[in-house]
Write a protein that holds these residues in place. Structure first.
Motif, PDB file in Angstrom:
ATOM      1  N   PHE A  80       0.837  -1.200   0.000  1.00 54.75           N
ATOM      2  CA  PHE A  80       0.000   0.000   0.000  1.00 54.75           C
ATOM      3  C   PHE A  80       0.868   1.245   0.000  1.00 54.75           C
ATOM      4  N   THR A  81       0.430   2.263  -0.755  1.00 52.80           N
ATOM      5  CA  THR A  81       1.185   3.517  -0.799  1.00 52.80           C
ATOM      6  C   THR A  81       0.910   4.287   0.489  1.00 52.80           C
ATOM      7  N   TYR A  82       1.876   4.321   1.417  1.00 59.42           N
ATOM      8  CA  TYR A  82       1.667   4.906   2.741  1.00 59.42           C
ATOM      9  C   TYR A  82       2.568   6.100   2.944  1.00 59.42           C
ATOM     10  N   VAL A  85      -9.746   2.330   6.222  1.00 62.09           N
ATOM     11  CA  VAL A  85      -8.475   1.680   5.909  1.00 62.09           C
ATOM     12  C   VAL A  85      -7.430   2.004   6.971  1.00 62.09           C
ATOM     13  N   SER A  86      -7.538   3.167   7.599  1.00 63.75           N
ATOM     14  CA  SER A  86      -6.580   3.596   8.637  1.00 63.75           C
ATOM     15  C   SER A  86      -7.323   4.470   9.639  1.00 63.75           C
ATOM     16  N   PRO A  87      -6.719   4.735  10.797  1.00 62.78           N
ATOM     17  CA  PRO A  87      -7.356   5.642  11.756  1.00 62.78           C
ATOM     18  C   PRO A  87      -7.609   7.008  11.126  1.00 62.78           C
ATOM     19  N   MET A  88      -8.827   7.518  11.317  1.00 59.81           N
ATOM     20  CA  MET A  88      -9.226   8.724  10.606  1.00 59.81           C
ATOM     21  C   MET A  88      -8.478   9.958  11.081  1.00 59.81           C
ATOM     22  N   THR A  97      -6.019  -4.429   5.899  1.00 60.58           N
ATOM     23  CA  THR A  97      -6.938  -3.492   5.255  1.00 60.58           C
ATOM     24  C   THR A  97      -6.423  -3.031   3.895  1.00 60.58           C
ATOM     25  N   GLU A  98      -5.584  -3.803   3.255  1.00 59.04           N
ATOM     26  CA  GLU A  98      -5.024  -3.387   1.968  1.00 59.04           C
ATOM     27  C   GLU A  98      -6.097  -3.539   0.885  1.00 59.04           C
ATOM     28  N   ILE A 135      -8.013  -6.922  -1.206  1.00 52.11           N
ATOM     29  CA  ILE A 135      -9.450  -7.193  -1.112  1.00 52.11           C
ATOM     30  C   ILE A 135     -10.048  -7.344  -2.512  1.00 52.11           C
ATOM     31  N   ILE A 136      -9.650  -6.455  -3.441  1.00 49.14           N
ATOM     32  CA  ILE A 136     -10.152  -6.543  -4.816  1.00 49.14           C
ATOM     33  C   ILE A 136      -9.726  -7.876  -5.448  1.00 49.14           C
TER      34      ILE A 136
END
Length: 842
Positions: free
Chosen positions: A34-36, A70-73, A104-105, A109-110
């Motif tokens: 994931f691009t983080y 996907v991450s903490p808001m 959560t990537e 999932i897709i």
């Protein structure tokens, strides 16, 4: 539904081709990471969209999905303001929010959903939305399924296989199809549950259409529960037109904003001929001053609540602290001089340093205590009884009341509290009075300065609301709080002496206290009724509090007072009790002589021994002038303070006769300054110099005067009893009561005052001056009488016919007028003699 994508497909393709050619948009198939932002990744960050343009585009057979949770808001809120350089964020965050760690990537999932549904979809790019806790995912599809079918497949997969990360254990991930053209910006605008939907024209020159609430509900309700839809008022001139959407949850508002921003409503859906473009942004509800406004608008509710909160904090926090300090003040646990180790060290050091010992100030008091041994034993006996009444020790100032009770009768008592009323009564202002009362019992912390501030707040609030707030406290309530806390501490001290092994340990607290009067603390109230004519608020509070202590068997109470009228004040607190009373008078001549001699010999033990080895000289045995003591003590009297002063002057080398005459001269000067010439303001005293001089002159001739005889004198006709009580209070005189309690005799305030009065009357100039003032006042009195008689005679003469019945009244007035005239003539002769003395002597 997908008008935006169809209309701009060509431009989107060209833009996407340029982006791919420039290499600014990383691709992966499927993405393995994931691009983080801020984490170690080989993929770029798209917080500002493609080419930092703020938008992302989709070409043919492409679509955009938005994954939520996907991450903490709110992570960006805590990491920076704003996160301008997300690549420099701490690397340790990857262990907590990395999609590979939390599961959560979106690309994974897709892939899993495509495998299970045999759907030809593939994730091409992932754009991280840090502040919104989600991600945009661009995907391609084979064309065998529509975008809405792709959305349903992914939603069904997340329903069957829910993914709930650690920061949201109740709400899992969700996915929605992006229908508009999302605006991807990196501004520091955090999400809110309220969205502002603006209706704008998709092309210049066209007119947008304002959507109704029903249409807005139709488009936005699928994303989550709506609490309210607020449309723009019809008369508002604000452009563009807008409406507010209030979502029940912030995450649903985030999904709606990212999926519907840039969506164009076609004509068939109610958007007008040229369509209407929806522009969404987060809107914060205006809450800047609603708390303040509510408080200001509801003072009748808020102010009592605040007062209750303050009172609750005081009771819950400060009262136990204050009780602790009062107990420490009584038990002296915080006083190092009471510590057993400190006493041992001081005693051990004294053995090696003998010169450290100093003579005590109470040297010579043994003779007095021997004379008053019966009084000491009587007080100790009363302290062993259960009688719930006061012990009162009354005597003139300087008679040794405090030393008798505290140093002798209570010498072996561990728990005793001495309250001096003098600093409390002499304090100026309420704050100073509260501080003095608190210091007397060890009550701390005390915020007396807040009393004035709270008084102003209470006055302002009462003027605004019409009701009292209860913030300010009167002096009565403050003193009552101090005494009540002290009473609580005394009760705890008494009960702390009970042990569970005692035979009567099972008794209730009140019964146990009543059964053990010897274990109750002792409260000594010194200088009671000091300057009582200035106000009795303090004394009333103290006497009521003392009555509660005695009747509740909490403590014994001993009053020390010089006022002979103490029963009038104390009977209000205990009207049905007979007090234990010990009157103290001056020492007898024999005890007074022994006191002076022992005081002279007290320093002999500390004097170095003579070098020739001879015994030390004892002043009482070697000084020949001490034979004068008998005569001197007859003049000085038995007041302890005066006897101590005499002994100190004799120590300096003066003879007893000279020392006594010096003391008498000093007392005469004090009398003139305090009672005759020292007070210029007549309002500050309740007597006149003429009244004080008359008493001085009469007491110089006789040692005592009849009380009622003085009241019959013309000088004391106006407020005579009040004047005598005031002079007794300032100690010029003392009033002796008969066995029945009525005032009987008037004596000098101190024994030394009698020779001082004689010394003053021997001064012919002083006597003539003051006698002249007294005679002048008497002449004024007689002139007033004559004027009154003449006025009445004039009125009687106006009666027609002059009836014989008024003849008796006329004769009475004429006789009284003649008597006053003879008195004036006599006074004027005496005044003439006084004036002659004043004119020839100086």
């Amino acid at each position: 539904m997908f008008t935006r994508f169809g209309r701009h497909s060509a431009s989107q393709n060209s833009s996407l081709a340029r982006v791919r050619a420039s290499g600014s948009l990383a691709r992966h198939n499927p993405p393995s990471c994931f691009t983080y932002p801020g984490l170690r990744s080989r993929y770029a960050s798209f917080q500002a969209g493609e080419n930092q343009s703020g938008h992302i585009n989709a070409g043919p057979n492409e679509g955009i999905l938005f994954f939520d949770n996907v991450s903490p808001m709110k992570i960006q809120k805590y990491l920076g303001f704003p996160m301008t350089f997300p690549d420099k964020a701490p690397g340790f965050l990857s262990y907590f929010i990395s999609p590979s760690m939390t599961g959560t990537e979106p690309s994974k999932i897709i892939k899993n959903a495509a495998t299970k549904s045999n759907l030809s979809i593939r994730a091409t790019e992932t754009l991280w939305r840090l502040k919104e806790g989600g991600a945009f995912v661009k995907f391609t599809h084979g064309g065998d399924a529509s975008l809405s079918e792709v959305e349903k497949v992914l939603q069904q997969y997340l329903t069957d296989h829910p993914i709930k990360p650690w920061w949201s254990p109740l709400q899992g991930m969700s996915v929605s199809l992006v229908k508009g053209r999302p605006w991807v910006e990196d501004l520091f605008r955090l999400p809110t549950p309220r969205l502002r939907v603006e209706f704008v024209a998709p092309e210049p020159g066209s007119e947008p259409v304002e959507l109704s609430q029903e249409k807005l509900y139709e488009f936005f309700r699928p994303y989550g529960k709506l609490n309210d839809i607020v449309v723009q008022p019809p008369d508002s001139k604000v452009l563009p037109r807008f409406a507010y959407l209030d979502y029940a949850d912030m995450r649903t508002a985030v999904v709606a904003r990212n999926c519907m921003h840039g969506f164009v409503i076609g004509e068939t859906e109610g958007g007008g001929k040229s369509g209407t473009l929806l522009r969404l942004k987060y809107e914060r509800k205006i809450k800047a001053h609603w708390i303040r406004d509510w408080i200001v608008n509801h003072p009748r509710i808020v102010v009592p609540i605040l007062a209750a909160i303050v009172a609750g904090i005081t009771v819950a926090v400060f009262d136990p602290i204050r009780t602790f300090f009062v107990k420490a003040h009584i038990t002296r646990v915080l006083n190092i001089q009471e510590n057993s180790w400190y006493k041992w060290i001081v005693g051990y050091a004294t053995d090696f340093i003998p010169w450290h010992h100093k003579s005590r100030d109470d040297d010579g008091m043994e003779a007095v205590w021997d004379d008053r041994k019966q009084n000491i034993e009587q007080i100790q006996t009363w302290l062993m009884e259960t009688a719930d009444t006061f012990i009162i020790v009354q005597g003139p100032r300087g008679s040794g009341k405090r030393e008798l009770v505290v140093d002798q009768a209570l010498k072996d008592r561990k728990h005793k509290l001495v309250i001096d009323c003098k600093p409390i009564q002499e304090a100026r202002g309420e704050s100073a009075t509260i501080n003095a009362a608190a210091a007397g019992v060890g009550y701390k912390p005390v915020f007396s300065w807040l009393n004035n501030l709270s008084g102003m707040i209470d006055l302002a609030a009462q003027g605004a609301t019409g009701v009292k707030t209860g913030f300010s406290e009167t002096l009565d309530s403050q003193l009552a709080k101090i005494w009540n806390t002290t009473g609580t501490a005394l009760r705890q001290i008494a009960l702390d002496q009970r042990h569970k092994d005692d035979k009567d340990a099972h008794l209730p607290d009140d019964e146990w206290l009543e059964a053990h009067p010897d274990l109750r603390p002792v409260v000594v109230i010194d200088n009671f009724l000091h300057k009582s004519q200035e106000g009795g608020v303090v004394y009333d509070k103290i006497s009521d509090w003392a009555a509660r202590l005695t009747t509740s068997n909490i403590a014994h109470v001993v009053f020390l007072t010089h006022d002979v009228a103490y029963t009038k004040s104390l009977s209000k607190a205990l009207p049905d009790r007979v007090f234990h009373q010990i009157p103290l008078s001056d020492c007898s001549p024999h005890v007074a002589k022994k006191f002076v001699l022992r005081h002279l010999d007290a320093d002999v033990a500390d004097d170095p021994a003579p070098k020739d080895g001879s015994p030390k000289e004892v002043p009482s045995e070697t000084r020949t002038d001490l034979q004068e003591l008998d005569t001197c003590i007859d003049l000085l009297g038995g007041r302890l303070t005066d006897l101590e002063f005499l002994a100190r002057r004799i120590k300096t080398g003066e003879t007893p006769t000279k020392a006594v005459h010096e003391i008498i001269d000093q007392s005469a000067s004090e009398i003139l300054k305090m009672y005759i010439f020292g007070i210029d303001d007549a309002e500050s005293r309740n007597w006149s110099p003429e009244q004080a001089w008359l008493l001085i002159k009469k007491l110089a001739e006789e040692e005592s005067l009849r009380y009622n005889e003085i009241l019959l004198d013309d000088t004391f006709k106006s407020n005579g009893e009040k004047t005598l009580r005031a002079l007794e209070q300032v100690e010029l005189i003392s009033i002796v009561s008969s066995p029945s309690g009525r005032p009987s005799l008037i004596k000098p305030g101190k024994p030394v005052y009698h020779p001082a009065f004689k010394r003053l009357t021997k001064d012919s100039v002083l006597r003539s001056r003051l006698d002249l003032a007294v005679l002048t006042e008497l002449v004024k009195v007689e002139n007033a009488t004559i004027e009154k008689c003449e006025g009445e005679l004039l009125r009687l003469s106006d009666i027609e016919g002059r009836p014989a019945l008024i003849a008796g009244r006329v004769q009475y007035l004429l006789a009284k007028l003649a008597k006053s005239q003879r008195a004036i003539e006599k006074y004027e002769l005496e005044m003439g003699a006084c004036k002659k003395v004043l004119s020839r002597e100086h």
